[in-house]
Design an enzyme around this catalytic site. Structure first.
Site, PDB file in Angstrom:
ATOM      1  N   LYS A  82       4.234  36.156 -31.476  1.00  0.00           N
ATOM      2  CA  LYS A  82       4.801  37.380 -32.063  1.00  0.00           C
ATOM      3  C   LYS A  82       5.934  37.024 -33.022  1.00  0.00           C
ATOM      4  O   LYS A  82       6.673  36.058 -32.789  1.00  0.00           O
ATOM      5  CB  LYS A  82       5.311  38.268 -30.920  1.00  0.00           C
ATOM      6  CG  LYS A  82       5.747  39.661 -31.345  1.00  0.00           C
ATOM      7  CD  LYS A  82       6.180  40.464 -30.131  1.00  0.00           C
ATOM      8  CE  LYS A  82       6.690  41.842 -30.495  1.00  0.00           C
ATOM      9  NZ  LYS A  82       7.176  42.577 -29.325  1.00  0.00           N
TER      10      LYS A  82
ATOM     11  N   SER B 111       5.432  47.035 -28.897  1.00  0.00           N
ATOM     12  CA  SER B 111       5.567  46.533 -30.253  1.00  0.00           C
ATOM     13  C   SER B 111       4.736  45.274 -30.523  1.00  0.00           C
ATOM     14  O   SER B 111       4.610  44.851 -31.662  1.00  0.00           O
ATOM     15  CB  SER B 111       7.041  46.242 -30.547  1.00  0.00           C
ATOM     16  OG  SER B 111       7.546  45.235 -29.686  1.00  0.00           O
TER      17      SER B 111
ATOM     18  N   GLY C  36      10.525  44.503 -24.030  1.00  0.00           N
ATOM     19  CA  GLY C  36      11.840  45.085 -23.737  1.00  0.00           C
ATOM     20  C   GLY C  36      11.725  46.539 -23.318  1.00  0.00           C
ATOM     21  O   GLY C  36      12.638  47.111 -22.748  1.00  0.00           O
ATOM     22  N   GLY C  37      10.558  47.142 -23.635  1.00  0.00           N
ATOM     23  CA  GLY C  37      10.285  48.519 -23.233  1.00  0.00           C
ATOM     24  C   GLY C  37       8.781  48.712 -23.165  1.00  0.00           C
ATOM     25  O   GLY C  37       8.225  49.643 -23.729  1.00  0.00           O
ATOM     26  N   GLY C  38       8.117  47.741 -22.503  1.00  0.00           N
ATOM     27  CA  GLY C  38       6.653  47.796 -22.380  1.00  0.00           C
ATOM     28  C   GLY C  38       5.910  47.133 -23.517  1.00  0.00           C
ATOM     29  O   GLY C  38       4.696  47.273 -23.642  1.00  0.00           O
ATOM     30  N   SER C  39       6.616  46.368 -24.351  1.00  0.00           N
ATOM     31  CA  SER C  39       6.004  45.872 -25.593  1.00  0.00           C
ATOM     32  C   SER C  39       4.893  44.840 -25.406  1.00  0.00           C
ATOM     33  O   SER C  39       4.147  44.574 -26.332  1.00  0.00           O
ATOM     34  CB  SER C  39       7.074  45.298 -26.516  1.00  0.00           C
ATOM     35  OG  SER C  39       7.858  46.337 -27.018  1.00  0.00           O
TER      36      SER C  39
END
Length: 608
Positions: free
Chosen positions: A205, A281, A302-305
């Site tokens: 990524k 993301s 960091g939030g389901g990425s």
């Protein structure tokens, strides 16, 4: 000013009084010109703060952070009490060489039977080529890493001419790939590959350093202010195992979004339905793995990425316990919610990549005191007994709060299969304060993102961010220091609730996302979009993994009526990676026959 509301001290909360409250995020859905106008207003000095204040009030954020007395002390990063050892595992040496750990993980896997046919036609249903298939093909001289490299390079180059464009990579260098593949081919010719991962192609990524590529975080400018001198720690661990790195995968700009929309480099398409989002993301990594182009990729979560795009694209995504892998060399290396994790087409491949990249940073080793990492022993007979003793926690009202019952029905069916086939028991649980968790996570990740970007944004780069990210940044700027501290007090409460639940169950089970892959509005391609309702559905079950640092994995379990993938999420105790990997492997086996080939799929090993 009204009287402040006081929360009951966490240990005195009566769970029988907890009611599940479904949440609808109140915010406008904007694309195109309306989005641009909204950003102009949100960034204006006086009107901007009024808009943000109104949005926060409507969503109960002001009430929760400013008008509530929270009796707990703040917890500024996850803190875990000592955990019991997991049963039937093989312990890995965190200090040892990555290739030795990968060797240990390999011994844990079930017996490998090489596919009888390399055409793929004779296999009972669709299945992805696994890392062990590649290793077998190389050792048997069916193909070489160099031959596979040529096929991958030609596909990546073709992707630039697709209609609509399918931008998988942001940075790619064909000669660099050929060089790595030639070195791997030579090792196989000499009979000394570095590990089972030698010659395995992986994408990284774009927010993780992979020398010599720049790390742009899918912005147009990050590489101008931050140079890449060497690999991130986890990437160098992969390299020492012989992995061939194909380049930097596309993503939602700076990781600040759940769809994968990116006007800078183009929006990655879902391999199951090109008119739909991949989720974000880590959009590029998930699409690259789901389309068969690579066996694995690294994402950040960091939030389901990692988990959201893996679920939407029908692949496996592992988020480890906070601090289990080093974040050094990534754009988010100083946060408290984010980890680097593998996205793979199968659970066994997730175990092999996890084995290579794990290893806490020196600072985390001191503050978190992680127990030795371990892998589930899937090769032994007592695996069945270990599985049978697992208790799965299910909060029914939350579990069923999804956009389409196809999702909860499919996930429910898997729990029934686990009970029938392995004797796993499903236990009813209640998780209090889920809305508080959403707010605490938003303030934590928002403040950390803002902190890392402020110098550049103040230096004039902020206006070069995409419109949806600028909307988020305007919201983050409206949080105060006292909001941040209140969020960390909530974090301590939420950790208490979850650790109490883990005294009764081994794993918490949920759907991974509250909806399947959303459609891409054509008007969102040029300037992006903001749709907090979609974000709310996509992040509904995700947050304990990030705010509390718990390990979690998503496994594909079926499809909705439109043929879009559905994922089941397993959330484990702190440091409980082996347990969720063991359960994920059993889930995968139960659902293997129903797996469908994506509409956009490359049969890389079938070299004709």
């Amino acid at each position: 000013m009204g009287k402040k509301k006081a929360m009951v001290p966490v240990e005195k909360l009566d769970l029988s009084t907890v009611k599940y409250e479904p949440v609808e995020v109140k915010a406008p859905h904007l694309t195109g010109l309306m989005l641009k106008l909204f950003v102009k207003m949100a960034e204006a000095p006086v009107i901007g703060s009024l808009i943000m204040s109104s949005l926060k009030k409507q969503n109960g954020i002001v009430e929760m952070l400013q008008n509530t007395v929270i009796p707990e002390t703040p917890m500024f990063k996850p803190e875990f009490p000592p955990q019991d050892a997991e049963p039937s595992v093989i312990i890995a040496d965190e200090e040892g060489k990555p290739e030795d750990r990968v060797g240990s993980a390999l011994k844990c896997l079930p017996h490998y039977d090489p596919p009888s046919s390399w055409s793929g036609d004779l296999l009972p249903s669709f299945r992805y080529w696994k890392i062990r298939d590649y290793a077998y093909a190389y050792r048997s001289k069916i193909v070489t890493p160099s031959m596979v490299a040529e096929k991958i390079i030609s596909i990546i180059e073709e992707c630039n001419y697709h209609k609509p464009p399918t931008p998988l990579l942001i940075s790619f260098d064909a000669e660099e790939i050929r060089k790595q593949a030639a070195a791997s081919t030579k090792r196989f010719e000499e009979g000394n590959p570095l590990s089972i991962l030698d010659g395995i192609f992986m994408a990284i990524k774009d927010d993780i350093d992979c020398y010599p590529h720049p790390s742009k975080g899918a912005t147009t400018w990050m590489h101008e202010v931050r140079s890449v001198e060497k690999d991130a720690v986890c990437v160098s661990r992969l390299r020492s195992c012989g992995v061939i790195l194909i380049g930097k995968a596309n993503m939602h700009e700076i990781g600040m979004g759940t769809t994968g929309n990116n006007p800078n480099y183009g929006t990655t398409r879902n391999p199951h339905a090109i008119e739909r989002y991949t989720g974000g993301s880590s959009s590029g990594p998930a699409a690259i793995v789901a389309s068969g182009l690579c066996s694995a990729a690294l994402g950040t979560d960091g939030g389901g990425s990692v988990r959201i795009p893996s679920s939407l694209c029908g692949v496996v995504g592992l988020k480890t316990t906070y601090g289990r892998t080093s974040m050094e060399g990534s754009l988010c290396d100083s946060g408290t919610v984010e980890v680097i994790g593998p996205i793979t087409s199968t659970v066994e491949d997730a175990i092999l990549v996890y084995a290579a990249i794990l290893g806490s940073s020196p600072a985390d080793r001191i503050s978190l005191r992680p127990p030795p990492p371990c892998f589930p022993d899937l090769s032994v007979l007592d695996n069945a007994n270990t599985l049978g003793s697992l208790r799965l926690g299910k909060y029914t009202e939350w579990f069923n709060d999804v956009h389409s019952t196809d999702i909860s029905d499919d996930c429910e069916d898997v729990l029934n299969l686990l009970s029938k086939s392995h004797g796993c028991e499903t236990v009813a649980i209640v998780i209090p304060e889920l809305n508080e968790m959403r707010t605490a996570h938003l303030v934590s990740i928002g403040s950390e993102t803002l902190c890392s970007l402020i110098p550049d944004c103040e230096g004039g780069k902020g206006v070069k961010l995409t419109y949806d990210v600028r909307t988020s940044m305007a919201l983050f700027r409206s949080f105060t220091a006292s909001d941040y501290v209140a969020a960390q007090c909530l974090r301590r409460r939420l950790m208490h609730h979850h650790l109490e639940i883990f005294k009764k169950v081994d794993v918490i089970v949920t759907p991974t996302t509250g909806m399947t892959a959303p459609k891409i509005p054509p008007s969102a391609l040029k300037d992006g979009e903001t749709d907090m309702q979609v974000t709310g559905y996509l992040m509904r079950f995700i947050l304990a993994g990030n705010l509390l640092g718990l390990p979690a994995i998503t496994v594909p379990v079926g499809y909705d009526k439109q043929g879009l993938p559905i994922g089941l999420q397993l959330i484990g105790r702190p440091w409980g990676e082996a347990t969720i990997l063991r359960l994920a492997s059993a889930v995968e086996e139960l659902c293997a026959k129903s797996r469908k080939k994506p509409a956009s799929f490359y049969d890389i090993l079938n070299i004709k």
